[in-house]
Design an enzyme around this catalytic site. Structure first.
Site, PDB file in Angstrom:
ATOM      1  N   ALA A  76       0.854  -1.182   0.000  1.00 49.35           N
ATOM      2  CA  ALA A  76       0.000   0.000   0.000  1.00 49.35           C
ATOM      3  C   ALA A  76       0.888   1.229   0.000  1.00 49.35           C
ATOM      4  CB  ALA A  76      -0.866  -0.019   1.250  1.00 49.35           C
ATOM      5  N   GLY A 115       0.644  -5.202   0.710  1.00 48.31           N
ATOM      6  CA  GLY A 115      -0.470  -5.205  -0.249  1.00 48.31           C
ATOM      7  C   GLY A 115      -0.054  -5.734  -1.608  1.00 48.31           C
ATOM      8  N   GLU A 118      -0.403  -9.309  -1.337  1.00 52.47           N
ATOM      9  CA  GLU A 118      -1.847  -9.600  -1.264  1.00 52.47           C
ATOM     10  C   GLU A 118      -2.486  -9.564  -2.667  1.00 52.47           C
ATOM     11  OE1 GLU A 118      -3.456  -8.209   3.004  1.00 52.47           O
ATOM     12  OE2 GLU A 118      -2.285  -6.658   1.951  1.00 52.47           O
ATOM     13  N   GLU A 138       3.905  -5.768   7.260  1.00 48.49           N
ATOM     14  CA  GLU A 138       3.084  -4.703   7.843  1.00 48.49           C
ATOM     15  C   GLU A 138       3.351  -4.508   9.341  1.00 48.49           C
ATOM     16  OE1 GLU A 138       0.676  -6.132   4.256  1.00 48.49           O
ATOM     17  OE2 GLU A 138       2.062  -6.966   5.715  1.00 48.49           O
TER      18      GLU A 138
HETATM   19  N1  T1G Z   1       4.654   3.396   0.105  1.00 42.06           N
HETATM   20  C1  T1G Z   1       5.164   4.622  -0.187  1.00 42.06           C
HETATM   21  N2  T1G Z   1       6.492   4.877  -0.425  1.00 42.06           N
HETATM   22  C2  T1G Z   1       7.317   3.830  -0.368  1.00 42.06           C
HETATM   23  C3  T1G Z   1       6.867   2.514  -0.046  1.00 42.06           C
HETATM   24  C4  T1G Z   1       5.472   2.319   0.176  1.00 42.06           C
HETATM   25  N3  T1G Z   1       4.955   1.110   0.458  1.00 42.06           N
HETATM   26  N4  T1G Z   1       7.943   1.689  -0.032  1.00 42.06           N
HETATM   27  C5  T1G Z   1       9.008   2.461  -0.342  1.00 42.06           C
HETATM   28  N5  T1G Z   1       8.654   3.739  -0.533  1.00 42.06           N
HETATM   29  C6  T1G Z   1       9.519   4.856  -0.920  1.00 42.06           C
HETATM   30  C7  T1G Z   1      10.606   5.179   0.117  1.00 42.06           C
HETATM   31  O1  T1G Z   1      10.145   6.057   1.077  1.00 42.06           O
HETATM   32  C8  T1G Z   1      11.685   5.799  -0.755  1.00 42.06           C
HETATM   33  O2  T1G Z   1      11.291   7.123  -1.024  1.00 42.06           O
HETATM   34  C9  T1G Z   1      11.563   5.029  -2.064  1.00 42.06           C
HETATM   35  O3  T1G Z   1      10.246   4.455  -2.069  1.00 42.06           O
HETATM   36  C10 T1G Z   1      12.569   3.916  -2.190  1.00 42.06           C
HETATM   37  O4  T1G Z   1      12.484   3.116  -1.039  1.00 42.06           O
HETATM   38  C11 T1G Z   1      -2.959  -3.264   3.049  1.00 42.06           C
HETATM   39  C12 T1G Z   1      -1.346  -1.882   4.707  1.00 42.06           C
HETATM   40  C13 T1G Z   1      10.410  -1.931  -1.285  1.00 42.06           C
HETATM   41  C14 T1G Z   1      12.212  -3.152  -0.123  1.00 42.06           C
HETATM   42  O5  T1G Z   1       6.341  -2.314   4.233  1.00 42.06           O
HETATM   43  O6  T1G Z   1      10.577  -2.273   2.412  1.00 42.06           O
HETATM   44  O7  T1G Z   1       0.817  -2.903   2.251  1.00 42.06           O
HETATM   45  O8  T1G Z   1      13.123   8.297   0.103  1.00 42.06           O
HETATM   46  O9  T1G Z   1      14.759   3.653  -0.134  1.00 42.06           O
HETATM   47  O10 T1G Z   1      16.071   0.180  -0.342  1.00 42.06           O
HETATM   48  O11 T1G Z   1      -1.725  -5.013   3.767  1.00 42.06           O
HETATM   49  O12 T1G Z   1      11.218   0.374   0.347  1.00 42.06           O
HETATM   50  O13 T1G Z   1      13.258   7.841  -2.336  1.00 42.06           O
HETATM   51  O14 T1G Z   1      11.603   9.485  -1.454  1.00 42.06           O
HETATM   52  O15 T1G Z   1      13.398   1.794   0.857  1.00 42.06           O
HETATM   53  O16 T1G Z   1      15.292  -0.292  -2.702  1.00 42.06           O
HETATM   54  C15 T1G Z   1       3.860  -2.817   3.233  1.00 42.06           C
HETATM   55  C16 T1G Z   1       8.110  -0.965   2.412  1.00 42.06           C
HETATM   56  C17 T1G Z   1       3.103  -1.531   3.226  1.00 42.06           C
HETATM   57  C18 T1G Z   1       7.436  -2.242   2.127  1.00 42.06           C
HETATM   58  C19 T1G Z   1      12.709  -1.081  -1.485  1.00 42.06           C
HETATM   59  N6  T1G Z   1       5.061  -2.658   2.447  1.00 42.06           N
HETATM   60  N7  T1G Z   1       9.216  -0.694   1.514  1.00 42.06           N
HETATM   61  O17 T1G Z   1      13.842  -0.831  -0.722  1.00 42.06           O
HETATM   62  O18 T1G Z   1      14.348   1.585  -1.495  1.00 42.06           O
HETATM   63  S1  T1G Z   1       1.672  -1.657   4.267  1.00 42.06           S
HETATM   64  C20 T1G Z   1       6.238  -2.408   3.030  1.00 42.06           C
HETATM   65  C21 T1G Z   1      10.378  -1.363   1.618  1.00 42.06           C
HETATM   66  C22 T1G Z   1       0.571  -2.591   3.354  1.00 42.06           C
HETATM   67  C23 T1G Z   1      -1.586  -3.786   3.178  1.00 42.06           C
HETATM   68  C24 T1G Z   1      -0.702  -2.984   4.055  1.00 42.06           C
HETATM   69  C25 T1G Z   1      11.482  -0.916   0.717  1.00 42.06           C
HETATM   70  C26 T1G Z   1      11.648  -1.791  -0.557  1.00 42.06           C
HETATM   71  P1  T1G Z   1      12.369   8.238  -1.179  1.00 42.06           P
HETATM   72  P2  T1G Z   1      13.810   2.543  -0.341  1.00 42.06           P
HETATM   73  P3  T1G Z   1      14.992   0.141  -1.358  1.00 42.06           P
END
Ligand code: T1G
Ligand code: NAD
Length: 715
Positions: A76, A115, A118, A138
């Site tokens: 998400a 997500g 999912e 999450e």
């Molecule tokens: N949403 C918005 N921005 C995101 C994002 C996300 N999910 N994931 C990363 N970014 C932005 C981050 O802030 C950075 O921005 C840029 O992307 C690069 O990220 C309903 C509720 C995917 C492994 O927890 O673990 O889904 O600083 O520096 O090292 O069930 O990002 O460049 O402006 O980390 O290559 C669940 C979170 C969400 C994954 C990539 N998903 N992301 O790592 O790059 S909750 C997560 C990561 C959800 C549902 C629920 C990592 C990555 P900027 P980065 P990276």
């Protein structure tokens, strides 16, 4: 992955972020929302539109969903949390995918997280290529899967495996995902689109049809599933104690076992919304973005990093060996310099010992250990550093010793080599003065154990060149460290705040609180250990040496508590001597309160004429956190920390501050700076010197604003 041109309806944003193209009778749906294809509103709309189009188009026999760029879908859009949710909500999007009348294949490369996974679980078939990482992380954001993950994952991979992924938040690689049953097959090539298309065509040829995950029979063994859920409840009640969302995850997976799919999904939604409202979600999402913002220092955008192909380390003691491990783990060659062969042998043996224990635990392959040790070289001659790109000094914390080392490095290293010191407290500009190239000297302050602790303070002295700072941040990224830019002062950001935290704790102890109550209160607040457990772990002698070093410059008006000195005078340095503030019977790591220590505390109170008073746990927490926040405000005001978020990232990743509270500055914002100032005014009456409110807090409180107003928009 290069994505095909759009053929969607005229120019809605959704049509840019989700494009589709017919490849024969397979509709390829591409999610393209850089940087990580997060499932923002436009992506959700685009996916629903694509699936509607697929069902409506008789030319379509199957659908392939794929991500543009480096990832499938990273979840998400975290930036949407806390804002009013807009439909279509993700659970509905996933149900729409699952309800498609044509087989839907999720073709996964890079991250398929939260997500994103999912969406893949809602598809009927899943294929992954090498390098893919799948997970439901999450919980690390104070949340839980909220789009069917708690209902579909257990049906696909069983309750135990699903709970492990959701409670750990870890990523599974492609091979493990196949073994778990998260994906049906692995692509032979890295071309995810081609692999997805081939799989879809095979399904069409076999008339495989749709295969809704909701009806997958992954919870066949009820007894095993119930046992897994009970085990998870116990784990959550102990190891994840104090966290809000883990138990909600267990409750949702329990529903997957007992309730029909749609009822389970409804319960998941209810529990998800509770997590979304929890302050822990706010703290953990803040921490997620703060870590990424901290990596952006002015110099990292103003300059390009220098070469970083080889590293030298001077000093092979506790820190030198730990840093060597971190550098070897990052795939770089290391040259360690020590005073003599014996010391060098100890440094090399420390490195080998750590790898041996990882091999024994099956967490490292013997071949990888051999490869790492092959990149380790040692010498007692500094000439061995003639060609390295970066040198990190980790010798005794003594200015004369360090200056001698830097003079030697100045003599032997090539022009352009970056010279770094791991000093904890010493003036880096003075150390730089021992060379003819102060612009190449910087502080790289690791935390012990350096191969484990994520935090790296990049300490920026006044004369350093911007590309040297940029090189330090690039080095941190290579080591998967969380870097924070810090200015030069006594203790930089972290140790300076640690000193104030310890002083406030000592005042509380001398005024009547027992060290054991103080530790318990801070553990309840969320720290893994209280301040006196940390002293015993690090060694009371280290702090004692620092206090003696500072004695000559200490403000004579400042209150000084001597209780810790009394223990050190007895040789009670903590775990390393079997007793400190706690007693550690042979081999025991968790200490027992020691009545003799309480007697010494009482003696000191009497000697100082202090009548002890009682403090509630809340009062203890308020005083210790307020002390940190007040000094941290000075650290930001002086520019030692660029922004309040840099303080938060430092204390969360280097000093055990509970991550779900975001950090001391974030926590202070939740309390409200006016309240923090009121507490400071109250304490100031007791000790106007120690509790003098930071002018920054006074200014922000008077303006009715928060620390986060100084962080910039995102954090
Ligand atoms: N949403 C918005 N921005 C995101 C994002 C996300 N999910 N994931 C990363 N970014 C932005 C981050 O802030 C950075 O921005 C840029 O992307 C690069 O990220 C309903 C509720 C995917 C492994 O927890 O673990 O889904 O600083 O520096 O090292 O069930 O990002 O460049 O402006 O980390 O290559 C669940 C979170 C969400 C994954 C990539 N998903 N992301 O790592 O790059 S909750 C997560 C990561 C959800 C549902 C629920 C990592 C990555 P900027 P980065 P990276
Ligand atoms: P240590 O005593 O364990 O190791 C220091 C090593 O430096 C010894 O092996 C010694 O032989 C070697 N050495 C001394 N002079 C040398 C010289 N001229 N040339 C080559 N080698 C030499 O100390 P440590 O705990 O590893 O600390 C090293 C530095 O890291 C200190 O500045 C300390 O403040 C800092 N630091 C320590 C910690 C910690 O928790 N221990 C954390 C962060 C930073």
């Amino acid at each position: 992955m290069n994505h095909p041109t759009a053929s969607a309806s005229p120019a809605s944003p959704a049509s840019f972020m989700v494009t589709r193209q017919l490849h024969g009778d397979v509709l390829v749906v591409v999610v393209d929302n850089p940087p990580v294809n997060a499932l923002g509103i436009d992506v959700r709309r685009g996916l629903v539109e694509a699936l509607d189009a697929a069902d409506a188009d008789t030319a379509v026999a199957a659908v392939v969903i794929v991500g543009a760029g480096r990832n499938f879908i990273a979840g998400a859009d975290i930036r949407e949390f806390g804002k009013p949710p807009q439909p279509p909500h993700l659970p509905a999007v996933c149900n729409r995918i699952e309800a498609c009348a044509k087989p839907v294949v999720a073709a996964i490369h890079g991250a398929a997280l939260g997500g994103g996974l999912e969406v893949a679980l809602a598809a009927h078939y899943r294929i992954a290529v090498a390098g893919a990482k799948l997970g439901l992380p999450e919980v690390k954001l104070g949340l839980m899967p909220g789009a069917g993950g708690t209902q579909r994952a257990p049906r696909l991979i069983g309750a135990a495996a699903a709970l492990d992924l959701m409670l750990s938040g870890r990523h599974a690689g492609a091979d493990e995902a196949l073994a778990l049953g998260l994906v049906d097959r692995l692509g032979k090539t890295g071309d995810v689109l081609a692999e997805g298309l081939a799989y879809a065509r095979e399904l069409i040829a076999e008339r495989a049809g749709v295969r809704p995950t909701r009806s997958a029979r992954g919870l066949p063994d009820e007894t095993a599933s119930r046992a897994a859920i009970e085990a998870a409840r116990k784990q959550t009640a102990t190891r994840l104690r104090g966290l809000f969302s883990p138990m909600k995850i267990v409750d949702a997976v329990h529903a997957a076992l007992d309730l029909p799919f749609d009822e389970g999904l409804a319960l998941e939604r209810e529990l998800f919304l509770e997590c979304l409202d929890s302050p822990q979600r706010a703290g953990l999402v803040y921490a997620f973005f703060a870590e990424r913002e901290a990596a952006k220092a002015p110099e990292t955008s103003a300059a390009k990093p220098r070469a970083l192909a080889s590293v030298g380390i001077v000093g092979g003691g506790t820190m030198g060996a730990g840093i060597a491990l971190a550098v070897l783990d990052a795939g770089l060659p290391v040259t360690m310099i020590e005073r003599d062969e014996a010391a060098l042998g100890r440094g090399r043996a420390h490195v080998a010992r750590v790898y041996d224990s990882l091999v024994d635990k099956g967490r490292l392959d013997a071949r990888d250990k051999a490869n790492a040790m092959a990149r380790f070289a040692g010498s007692t001659s500094y000439d061995a550093l003639a060609n390295v790109d970066l040198v990190i000094e980790a010798v005794f914390e003594d200015m004369a010793v360090k200056k001698a080392v830097f003079a030697e490095l100045d003599r032997v290293t090539k022009p352009g080599a970056v010279l770094a010191t791991n000093t904890s407290y010493l003036d880096i500009d003075e150390i730089a003065g021992a060379t003819a190239r102060p612009s190449d000297v910087i502080g790289l302050h690791f935390f012990s154990p350096a191969n484990v602790m994520k935090l790296l303070e990049v300490v920026v002295p006044p004369r350093v060149a911007a590309d040297v700072v940029a090189t330090a941040f690039e080095f941190a990224r290579r080591l998967s460290k969380i870097a924070v830019r810090a200015g030069v002062c006594d203790g930089f950001i972290g140790n300076r705040l640690l000193a104030v935290y310890r002083t406030a704790a000592d005042y509380l102890m001398e005024d009547g609180a027992s060290p054991y109550q103080i530790d318990r209160a801070m553990r309840e607040f969320g720290y893994p250990m209280g301040p006196y457990q940390v002293v015993d772990l690090a060694g009371g002698d280290i702090g004692w040496a620092a206090r003696k070093r500072r004695a000559s410059t200490r403000d004579p008006r400042a209150r000084y508590v001597e209780i810790a000195d009394r223990l050190c005078e007895r040789g009670w340095f903590g775990q390393k001597t079997g007793r400190g503030f706690y007693r550690y019977p042979e081999g025991v790591r968790t200490g027992a309160p020691d009545p003799e220590v309480e007697a010494i505390v009482d003696e000191e109170r009497k000697r100082r004429g202090i009548v002890p008073r009682s403090f509630s746990d809340d009062e203890i927490v308020t005083r210790l956190i307020t002390a940190i926040v007040n000094e941290a405000a000075n650290v930001v005001r002086e520019g030692i920390a660029l922004r309040p978020l840099d303080v938060d990232v430092t204390l969360v990743h280097g000093y055990g501050f509970p991550r779900h509270r975001g950090g001391p500055m974030k926590y202070a914002d939740t309390i409200g700076l006016a309240n923090v100032l009121a507490d400071l005014r109250r304490f100031e009456k007791e000790d106007p010197l120690f509790w003098k409110p930071s002018p920054l807090i006074v200014e922000l409180a008077e303006r009715g604003t928060s620390f986060s107003s100084l962080d910039g928009a995102r954090a």
